[in-house]
Design an enzyme around this catalytic site. Structure first.
Site, short mmCIF file in Angstrom:
data_model
loop_
_atom_site.label_atom_id
_atom_site.label_comp_id
_atom_site.label_asym_id
_atom_site.label_seq_id
_atom_site.Cartn_x
_atom_site.Cartn_y
_atom_site.Cartn_z
N SER A 128 0.80 -1.21 0.00
CA SER A 128 0.14 0.04 -0.18
C SER A 128 0.91 1.17 0.02
CB SER A 128 -0.85 0.16 1.51
OG SER A 128 -1.83 1.30 1.35
N LYS A 167 -4.39 -6.65 2.85
CA LYS A 167 -4.47 -5.47 2.13
C LYS A 167 -5.89 -5.13 1.54
CE LYS A 167 -2.89 -2.48 -0.91
NZ LYS A 167 -3.71 -2.25 -1.82
N GLU A 177 -10.15 2.07 3.29
CA GLU A 177 -9.91 3.36 2.48
C GLU A 177 -11.16 3.48 1.64
OE1 GLU A 177 -7.74 3.19 -2.05
OE2 GLU A 177 -6.62 2.60 -0.31
N HIS A 211 -7.58 -3.35 4.40
CA HIS A 211 -7.29 -1.95 4.12
C HIS A 211 -7.77 -1.10 3.14
CE1 HIS A 211 -4.53 0.90 2.13
NE2 HIS A 211 -3.74 0.98 3.02
N ASN A 212 -7.94 -1.81 1.84
CA ASN A 212 -8.60 -1.11 0.93
C ASN A 212 -10.12 -0.72 1.31
OD1 ASN A 212 -6.16 -1.24 -0.19
ND2 ASN A 212 -6.84 -1.92 -2.07
#
Length: 486
Positions: free
Chosen positions: A136, A190, A197, A193-194
């Protein structure tokens, strides 16, 4: 390490896929003293990389995968940065023909965790190792220091750890690069995480939309507001880049940049994967899913135009002086929404752990997000510190300082959402956060009626609050209640 076959000095590592991310990561590795063999299926990309940046370090251009393999020290370490899906499978298939048992392949793309598990099993049967690394930070992070969330065996991780740690972001003295767990856990981290986001970006965008539509600040005033917020509790990478977007003037038309940007938002799939994971695991992640839906709806041009033509366009009026949404309400509501997005993301990781019988170190994971990555910010620093102090907390929103942020932010968010609803400004993510918080705080939910409905239509049974057991009412018979588990 052993000297490779072929002419010329050996390379420590290879990077395959020289798009923006791959090229920048190769440059990052070279800048840190590593000899990097590079390859792309389009030779012009490799030629351009060396022509523009060959002076930054040891970049060795290879024309074929066999040549690349011959230039690497053993065990070979290959970083793959190609589009997710079929392109990744094709690249891995091609590499298996030139790699040998013991070599390590690192998939640095946005891969679905299940695909990573499948690929790891296939490679393992051939004596090869796969590390699924979520990277990231975008193109700037790849060049100057990304956050890296890795998954795979400890043996494979040990082989590539020095390389990846050398180029990763730093939060103080801590390196934002670690093995999260086995198999696809790095790529799952990840994905979550996205998802966070997506949710934070949508909440930020809705707040900006309210400021532009309901106040007289204009784009310059919005940029000034975001810049001030970025110096306080809302300080983050996303707020900073949002301020930059608000301040930008289009050089072609001389109008605010945001006025010439098409509102059809794209997505590459990771946010959708996160929403699907939350749904599959039973995690109520409404802001995340609303952010995905918002992007999907934005691209339905034909449907939007048809409804707008039939119902008429919404006309939002500027608020009278003193009646516009208060700056403190906008700030505190956005802060609460951001806290909820982080909490729901981490709840998804916990639920996945419970489903798969594993334990992800959330303190370590949030530590990886403190620098280099897209969702870094002061609030995340507080969350990481909270988890370190109270790793067993049943719900992040019940632990300080998040509990205080949510307490003060809920009523502020209520006023913001009320203004938006009353004036026709769509705020799906912000409204879903408010509804989520209201559900968490309500002693009795409407789902009691859902249980009664389920029993009436399908005899699914229900539990009572006054005694143990599962019961069913004979709705179409004598109305008597019977115990199903007696």
């Amino acid at each position: 390490m052993n000297t490779p076959d072929g002419d010329g000095p050996p390379a420590d590592v290879a990077v395959i896929g020289l798009g923006v991310m791959g090229a920048n990561l190769a440059r990052n590795l070279a800048r840190h003293g590593h000899r990097v063999a590079v390859h792309d299926r389009l030779p012009a990309k490799g030629t351009a990389l060396l022509a523009q940046h060959g002076h930054e370090g040891h970049l060795l251009l290879t024309g074929t995968l066999r040549e690349l393999s011959a230039r690497l020290t053993r065990p070979r370490r290959v970083l793959l940065l190609v589009p997710a899906g079929a392109a990744t499978d094709a690249a891995i298939d091609a590499l298996t023909d030139v790699l040998e048992p013991g070599d390590v392949l690192v998939d640095c793309g946005n891969a679905h965790a299940d695909d990573t598990e499948r690929r790891a099993a296939v490679l393992r049967s051939r004596g090869l190792h796969l590390v699924g690394a979520g990277v990231s930070g975008g193109e700037e992070g790849a060049l100057r220091g990304p956050s890296i969330m890795a998954g795979g065996t400890e043996h494979a991780w040990d082989a590539v750890r020095p390389l990846l740690e050398s180029v990763a972001a730093r939060a103080g003295t801590a390196v934002c690069c670690a093995r999260v767990g086995p198999g696809g856990t790095g790529h799952f981290a990840k994905t979550v995480h996205n998802g966070i986001e997506y949710a934070v970006m949508q909440a930020l965008a809705e707040t900006c939309d309210l400021v532009l539509r309901r106040t007289d600040r204009g784009h310059t005033g919005l940029a000034d507001l975001l810049t001030r917020w970025n110096k306080g509790r809302l300080g983050s990478y996303l707020v900073a880049l949002t301020a930059a977007a608000a301040a930008r003037v289009d050089p072609v038309t001389g109008t605010p940049f945001l006025d010439v940007v098409d509102d059809a938002a794209h997505q590459l799939g990771t946010g959708r994967w996160a929403a699907q994971a939350a749904l599959d695991l039973g995690v109520p992640a409404a802001p995340l899913t609303q952010a995905v839906f918002a992007r999907s709806l934005s691209r339905d041009r034909e449907g939007r135009a048809a409804v707008r033509g039939a119902l008429g366009p919404l006309r939002v009026t500027r608020a009278r002086s003193g009646a516009e949404p208060a700056e403190t309400d906008l700030h505190d509501g956005l802060l609460a929404a951001t806290a909820v997005a982080y909490a729901q993301g981490l709840d998804t990781v916990r639920a996945a752990d419970a489903a798969r019988g594993r334990v992800t170190d959330l303190v370590r994971l949030t530590g990886l997000w403190r620098a280099g990555c897209v969702i870094r910010g002061r609030l995340l620093d507080q969350i990481a510190d909270t988890l370190a102090a109270r790793p067993d907390t049943p719900h992040l929103l019940a632990a300080e300082p998040l509990a205080h942020i949510v307490r003060t932010g809920t009523e502020a968010l209520r006023r913001v959402v009320l203004d938006a609803v009353a004036t026709g400004v769509p705020v799906p993510a912000l409204a879903s956060v408010l509804s989520h918080l209201d559900q968490l705080r309500t002693p009795r939910l409407a789902t009691a009626m859902v249980q009664a409905q389920r029993d009436a239509m399908g005899a699914h049974g229900y539990r009572r609050v006054d005694r143990v057991g599962t019961y069913h009412t004979r709705w179409n018979g004598d109305g008597a209640e019977i115990r199903l588990d007696a």
